[in-house]
Scaffold this active site. Sequence first.
Site: not given
Ligand code: TYM
Length: 325
Positions: A111, A191, A194
């Site tokens: 990031k 992966k 966006k």
């Molecule tokens: P975020 O917002 O990037 O993504 C949300 C969820 O989607 C999953 N994901 C994917 N899974 C499989 N293949 C992909 N290409 C893919 N892209 C996204 C992510 O693994 C996620 O489950 N840090 C986290 C948000 C967060 C969170 C938490 C999650 C904040 N606090 C506490 C769990 C528990 C995030 O940025 O997800």
Amino acid sequence: MSRVFSGIQPSGELHIGNYLGAIRNWVNIQDEHQCIYCVVDYHAITAEYRPKEMPTRIFDLAAGLLACGVDPEKATLFVQSDVPQHTELAWIFNTVTPMGELSRQTQFKSKSEQNLNNINVGLFTYPVLQAADILLYRASHVPVGEDQEQHLELSREIARKFNARYGKVFPEARTMFTSTPRIRGLDGKAKMSKSLGNSIAVDETEKRLRKKLASAFTDPNRVTRTDPGDPKVCNIFTLHGFFSPSETVQEIDGACRKAEIGCVDCKKKLGDAMVGHFAPIRERWAELRADPTQVHEVLNTGRDRCQAIAADTMQRVHRKMGLVR
Ligand code: TYM
């Protein structure tokens, strides 16, 4: 019933990586567990954003999650900044989190490479806030995609460190993956994300969806139409597995290997299946966008439930830490 917590950032679109890697699991488990799902706006502000757009992004993501099947009768949906204890607990966790562990977080490295003009401390301590999200609700399970595993491992370490120093308050939350915890993007390699520009949104119009599929990479060794393909390495075939009936998947598998079907036709069939799959979600999403009070009511109820749990956890934390008069 075990307690489940998960979150998603209101940054960018809700894409099919989110949907297949996490959200469908959120929906599938809401009958058996006490589920709490969160729109994590405090996480999203670690990247630059336009404050004027944020309310719409938060609302729209909440509406999208409901449209995908998160059911407010079964699960709790809320917005992170509505429950101030998230940041309060994150501060406390800062004092038990080893710097070395944070420095090893690969998402911070990637990031910060993407945000060279804005490498802020929030980006660095992001996983500490994530640990606070989960542990504030003393959740035992966290359904996420594979990219979150390192953050979850750190949340377990933070729970262990806190419990060892002050006495047991927190469980160590276990990761829950779907059958495919890493969905690849249109490039067929990285992966889906966006920020990499390789994503398909859940509410893509049919025209854009088909255009995106047309540009998607397939088996890299299949150069001409007459070459036999290998479905095992083809991302389009992986997506068929989610959206097409199993007979179609089998047919395509055989036909691709014998070069009886070309990538163009294979993508067309996938487009048909995806349009059908997402049509009711797009429709429901549009209805919710047109009736914001419904969504706000769900979020208000979620806020009230979560504030009560959060207050209880913080009371336990304060007592254990001697932060009482
Ligand atoms: P975020 O917002 O990037 O993504 C949300 C969820 O989607 C999953 N994901 C994917 N899974 C499989 N293949 C992909 N290409 C893919 N892209 C996204 C992510 O693994 C996620 O489950 N840090 C986290 C948000 C967060 C969170 C938490 C999650 C904040 N606090 C506490 C769990 C528990 C995030 O940025 O997800």
